[in-house]
Design a protein around this motif. Structure first.
Motif, PDB file in Angstrom:
ATOM      1  N   GLY A 185       0.944  -0.998  -0.140  1.00 46.25           N
ATOM      2  CA  GLY A 185      -0.146   0.449  -0.102  1.00 46.25           C
ATOM      3  C   GLY A 185       1.295   1.365  -0.014  1.00 46.25           C
ATOM      4  N   ARG A 186       0.218   2.434   0.593  1.00 49.71           N
ATOM      5  CA  ARG A 186       1.260   3.575   0.198  1.00 49.71           C
ATOM      6  C   ARG A 186       2.296   3.754   1.421  1.00 49.71           C
ATOM      7  N   ARG A 187       2.382   2.799   2.463  1.00 45.50           N
ATOM      8  CA  ARG A 187       3.419   2.786   2.703  1.00 45.50           C
ATOM      9  C   ARG A 187       4.239   1.833   2.259  1.00 45.50           C
ATOM     10  N   VAL A 188       4.583   1.784   1.532  1.00 45.49           N
ATOM     11  CA  VAL A 188       5.058   0.950   0.857  1.00 45.49           C
ATOM     12  C   VAL A 188       6.542   0.998   0.582  1.00 45.49           C
ATOM     13  N   CYS A 189       7.802  -0.680   1.379  1.00 45.05           N
ATOM     14  CA  CYS A 189       8.995  -0.113   0.628  1.00 45.05           C
ATOM     15  C   CYS A 189       9.594   0.642  -0.435  1.00 45.05           C
ATOM     16  N   LEU A 190      10.020   1.703   0.504  1.00 44.96           N
ATOM     17  CA  LEU A 190      10.579   2.570  -1.315  1.00 44.96           C
ATOM     18  C   LEU A 190      11.900   2.085  -1.794  1.00 44.96           C
ATOM     19  N   GLY A 191      12.433   0.701  -1.233  1.00 47.08           N
ATOM     20  CA  GLY A 191      13.274   0.403  -2.299  1.00 47.08           C
ATOM     21  C   GLY A 191      13.318  -0.784  -2.557  1.00 47.08           C
ATOM     22  N   GLU A 192      12.240  -1.677  -3.235  1.00 51.24           N
ATOM     23  CA  GLU A 192      12.245  -2.990  -3.010  1.00 51.24           C
ATOM     24  C   GLU A 192      12.718  -3.012  -3.773  1.00 51.24           C
ATOM     25  N   GLN A 193      12.428  -2.773  -4.679  1.00 52.26           N
ATOM     26  CA  GLN A 193      13.020  -2.964  -6.915  1.00 52.26           C
ATOM     27  C   GLN A 193      14.237  -2.934  -6.383  1.00 52.26           C
ATOM     28  N   LEU A 194      14.990  -1.894  -5.836  1.00 49.23           N
ATOM     29  CA  LEU A 194      16.867  -2.125  -5.678  1.00 49.23           C
ATOM     30  C   LEU A 194      16.974  -3.507  -4.870  1.00 49.23           C
ATOM     31  N   ALA A 195      15.858  -3.130  -3.658  1.00 51.68           N
ATOM     32  CA  ALA A 195      17.020  -4.431  -2.792  1.00 51.68           C
ATOM     33  C   ALA A 195      16.574  -5.406  -3.778  1.00 51.68           C
ATOM     34  N   ARG A 196      15.878  -5.990  -4.511  1.00 51.06           N
ATOM     35  CA  ARG A 196      15.009  -7.537  -5.103  1.00 51.06           C
ATOM     36  C   ARG A 196      16.458  -7.922  -6.220  1.00 51.06           C
ATOM     37  N   MET A 197      16.890  -6.312  -7.026  1.00 47.15           N
ATOM     38  CA  MET A 197      17.960  -6.312  -7.817  1.00 47.15           C
ATOM     39  C   MET A 197      19.121  -7.126  -7.326  1.00 47.15           C
ATOM     40  N   GLU A 198      19.213  -6.181  -5.948  1.00 46.29           N
ATOM     41  CA  GLU A 198      20.724  -6.409  -4.814  1.00 46.29           C
ATOM     42  C   GLU A 198      20.787  -8.317  -4.254  1.00 46.29           C
ATOM     43  N   LEU A 199      19.144  -8.428  -4.050  1.00 47.58           N
ATOM     44  CA  LEU A 199      19.966  -9.952  -3.268  1.00 47.58           C
ATOM     45  C   LEU A 199      19.806 -11.047  -4.171  1.00 47.58           C
ATOM     46  N   PHE A 200      19.256 -10.503  -5.841  1.00 46.06           N
ATOM     47  CA  PHE A 200      19.590 -11.534  -6.890  1.00 46.06           C
ATOM     48  C   PHE A 200      21.158 -11.275  -7.278  1.00 46.06           C
ATOM     49  N   LEU A 201      21.364  -9.992  -7.356  1.00 43.89           N
ATOM     50  CA  LEU A 201      22.496 -10.121  -7.663  1.00 43.89           C
ATOM     51  C   LEU A 201      23.926 -10.633  -6.101  1.00 43.89           C
ATOM     52  N   PHE A 202      24.032 -10.038  -5.436  1.00 41.26           N
ATOM     53  CA  PHE A 202      24.675 -10.541  -4.555  1.00 41.26           C
ATOM     54  C   PHE A 202      24.717 -12.233  -4.414  1.00 41.26           C
ATOM     55  N   PHE A 203      23.536 -12.359  -4.266  1.00 38.89           N
ATOM     56  CA  PHE A 203      22.869 -14.479  -3.891  1.00 38.89           C
ATOM     57  C   PHE A 203      24.008 -14.640  -5.084  1.00 38.89           C
ATOM     58  N   SER A 204      23.458 -14.441  -6.536  1.00 41.10           N
ATOM     59  CA  SER A 204      23.772 -15.713  -7.219  1.00 41.10           C
ATOM     60  C   SER A 204      25.546 -15.551  -7.286  1.00 41.10           C
ATOM     61  N   THR A 205      26.411 -14.053  -7.420  1.00 43.19           N
ATOM     62  CA  THR A 205      27.444 -13.643  -7.627  1.00 43.19           C
ATOM     63  C   THR A 205      28.252 -14.893  -6.642  1.00 43.19           C
ATOM     64  N   LEU A 206      27.545 -14.921  -5.121  1.00 43.40           N
ATOM     65  CA  LEU A 206      28.402 -15.641  -4.514  1.00 43.40           C
ATOM     66  C   LEU A 206      28.300 -16.593  -4.088  1.00 43.40           C
ATOM     67  N   LEU A 207      27.539 -17.440  -4.592  1.00 44.80           N
ATOM     68  CA  LEU A 207      26.709 -19.019  -4.554  1.00 44.80           C
ATOM     69  C   LEU A 207      27.408 -19.648  -5.341  1.00 44.80           C
ATOM     70  N   GLN A 208      27.276 -18.761  -6.456  1.00 45.51           N
ATOM     71  CA  GLN A 208      28.480 -18.774  -8.231  1.00 45.51           C
ATOM     72  C   GLN A 208      29.580 -19.493  -7.374  1.00 45.51           C
ATOM     73  N   SER A 209      30.424 -18.715  -6.915  1.00 47.87           N
ATOM     74  CA  SER A 209      31.848 -19.033  -6.809  1.00 47.87           C
ATOM     75  C   SER A 209      31.809 -19.823  -5.539  1.00 47.87           C
ATOM     76  N   PHE A 210      31.346 -19.772  -4.367  1.00 47.16           N
ATOM     77  CA  PHE A 210      31.681 -20.485  -3.317  1.00 47.16           C
ATOM     78  C   PHE A 210      30.470 -21.430  -2.653  1.00 47.16           C
ATOM     79  N   THR A 211      31.491 -22.265  -1.484  1.00 50.24           N
ATOM     80  CA  THR A 211      30.405 -22.733  -1.131  1.00 50.24           C
ATOM     81  C   THR A 211      30.312 -23.075   0.194  1.00 50.24           C
TER      82      THR A 211
END
Ligand code: HEM
Length: 492
Positions: A434-460
């Protein structure tokens, strides 16, 4: 003798005052209180150190709507998807304000930002403007785009983790730095080296404000404590650290003003300063507002994203089979290249994992407290205008009616029979709505995806040899964080 007498009268006065507050009948028809309310403290003791667990347990006993008393304040708690969606989404404007909060209001210059601003034209204009600015920045492609900046940061983070040479380390420092740097890139148009003095100071100040501001809620619950020497040290420390953040942001505002590229705004500050000049969409926007809005991005965007990433690595170490599936999908789709947003739609299991992390450990389990903008009816209760409301998002995510065996970590919940990610599942609102939804949702989703994928691709990621597995019990400050833990990043 005199000071003993003064102290005695003081104590008697406050005891009588608090007892009176406790026994005075409430004039409003608020939902009922759960048991366990005591004089002066209200439910604070009963809520304990894990209020998200307690309130969710109380839902089973007292239903979807009840009132908790925190010191001198009442808050109406909404539980479960039906009640929370009704308030946050279906009747959003009626629940879209913020209650007074001593620390928040002080940190944000008495509502000069977005997050703490009360419902009204100023809030609406600032939020709409900020959302558009972030969207425009996010839509840029190629070099200089937000995506490229996050990828660059993810790659730095990977290099940094390689330096530990598979020895145990506390991953939270490096992730905080990487995430704060993304906000710097987006807001100021530049990233800092990990050792940069200004950046380290900024990081420390953000961490300190975030850590203390949660404890500072006590000054809203018991206003008198603001004046008690010693106890009010927390306030002073927050204000001191906050002014350090302001100094960094002001310096950037000054240099941006001097080099403003009017044809081609490069970052969030450029967008804002142009708006200050033109006064187009946000009436009366000042540089002071810009400073507070930029502070919103740092305080709202660092701890939340960092802790979600920490939870994701913690759950990977606890579930090697799931970690393995993530890596197989990454190997098949991304191979050796650096993960990009264009891979996102082809990685359903990676996406499902991140959604499951946000379900099982939502970092903002009660949103930022809301307040009603009118007297509203919720079920059979009339909730007066200005009442503090806590939407319990944790109760949505732990509802067995939507999520069978909710304590089990199972990314498969977010996949349909064809293996595609389920779009907009019910009883799931990690970014609120609604009106107070997180302002950074799209940015956060991009970050989570790119950081998580990069780390899991490189390390166990593994628990250090001989160490007990990390606990999934969170620590609830302003956000729900994992307890400090170490892991080993084994190069693949
Ligand atoms: C508000 C979650 C990342 C900026 C919120 C709220 C939640 C939330 C639950 C409260 C909404 C409400 O009061 O109903 C998250 C999560 C994140 C994240 C889970 C990451 C995983 C970010 C980022 C930024 C940001 C990256 C900044 C770029 C804000 C702001 C608000 C907010 C400014 C206040 C919005 C308002 O008052 O209208 N977020 N957030 N958040 N968030 Fe985020």
């Amino acid at each position: 003798h005199i000071s003993g007498l003064t102290l005695q009268s003081f104590l008697v006065f406050f005891t009588v005052f608090f007892m009176a507050c406790f026994v005075l009948k409430r004039s409003e028809n608020l939902p009922p209180y759960p048991a366990g309310r005591v004089p002066v403290l209200g439910h604070l003791l009963a809520l304990g150190r894990a209020p998200h667990l307690k309130l969710t347990a109380w839902r089973r006993q007292y239903g979807d709507v009840f009132t908790v008393r925190m010191g001198m304040e009442d808050a109406v708690v909404l539980n479960g998807y039906t009640a929370v969606k009704d308030a946050l989404v279906d009747r959003s404007e009626l629940f879209a304000s913020r209650p007074p909060n001593y620390m928040f209001d002080a940190v944000f210059g008495n509502q000069k930002d977005i997050g703490s601003a009360r419902w009204g034209t100023e809030f609406k204009q600032r939020k709409r403007f900020a959302l558009t600015a972030l969207k425009n920045l996010g839509m840029k492609v190629g070099p200089g785009s937000i995506e490229e900046k996050i990828r660059e940061e993810a790659s730095c983070l990977r290099n940094r983790m390689t330096e530990y040479e598979e020895e145990p380390f506390d991953v939270s420092n490096d992730i905080t730095v990487a995430v704060a740097n993304v906000i710097c890139s987006m807001t100021f148009g530049k990233r800092y080296d990990y050792g940069d003095e200004t950046f380290r100071e900024l990081g420390k100040a953000i961490a300190s404000v975030m850590a203390e501001i949660g404890a500072g809620q006590i000054f809203s619950a018991f206003p008198v404590l603001r004046f008690v020497p010693g106890i009010n040290r927390t306030c002073k420390e927050v204000f001191k650290q906050n002014s350090k953040i302001h100094r960094v942001v002001w310096d950037e505002i000054t240099s941006h003003r001097e080099n403003l590229d009017r044809e081609n705004p490069r970052d969030f500050l450029d967008f804002c300063l142009l708006e200050v000049e033109q006064q187009g969409k946000v009436e009366g926007l000042t540089e002071e507002n810009v400073m507070y809005m930029a502070t919103d991005l740092f305080l709202g965007g660092t701890d939340t994203t960092t802790n979600t990433l920490l939870w994701s690595l913690l759950y990977m170490t606890l579930h090697p089979d799931i970690q393995n599936k993530v890596q197989e999908e990454l190997d098949a789709v991304v191979g050796d290249s650096l993960p990009a947003l264009s891979h996102r739609s082809q990685l359903p299991y990676v996406n499902a994992c991140l959604l499951e992390v946000m379900r099982i450990r939502p970092v903002g389990p009660f949103t930022i407290p809301h307040a009603t903008t009118e007297t509203v009816k919720v079920r059979e209760y009339d909730i007066p205008k200005g009442t503090k409301v806590l939407p319990n998002l944790y109760s949505l995510h732990m509802d067995p009616a939507y999520w069978p065996d909710p304590d089990r970590f199972d990314p498969g919940r977010f996949l349909d029979a064809e293996g595609n990610v389920i779009n907009k599942p019910e009883s799931f609102m990690p970014f609120s709505g609604g009106r107070r939804v997180c302002l950074g949702e799209q940015l956060a989703r991009m970050e989570l995806f790119l950081f998580f994928s990069t780390l899991l691709q490189s390390f166990t990621f593994r628990t250090p040899e001989g160490a007990p597995p990390p606990t999934t019990d969170g620590v609830l400050g302003l956000t729900l964080a994992p307890q400090p833990f170490k892991l080993c990043a084994i190069l693949r």
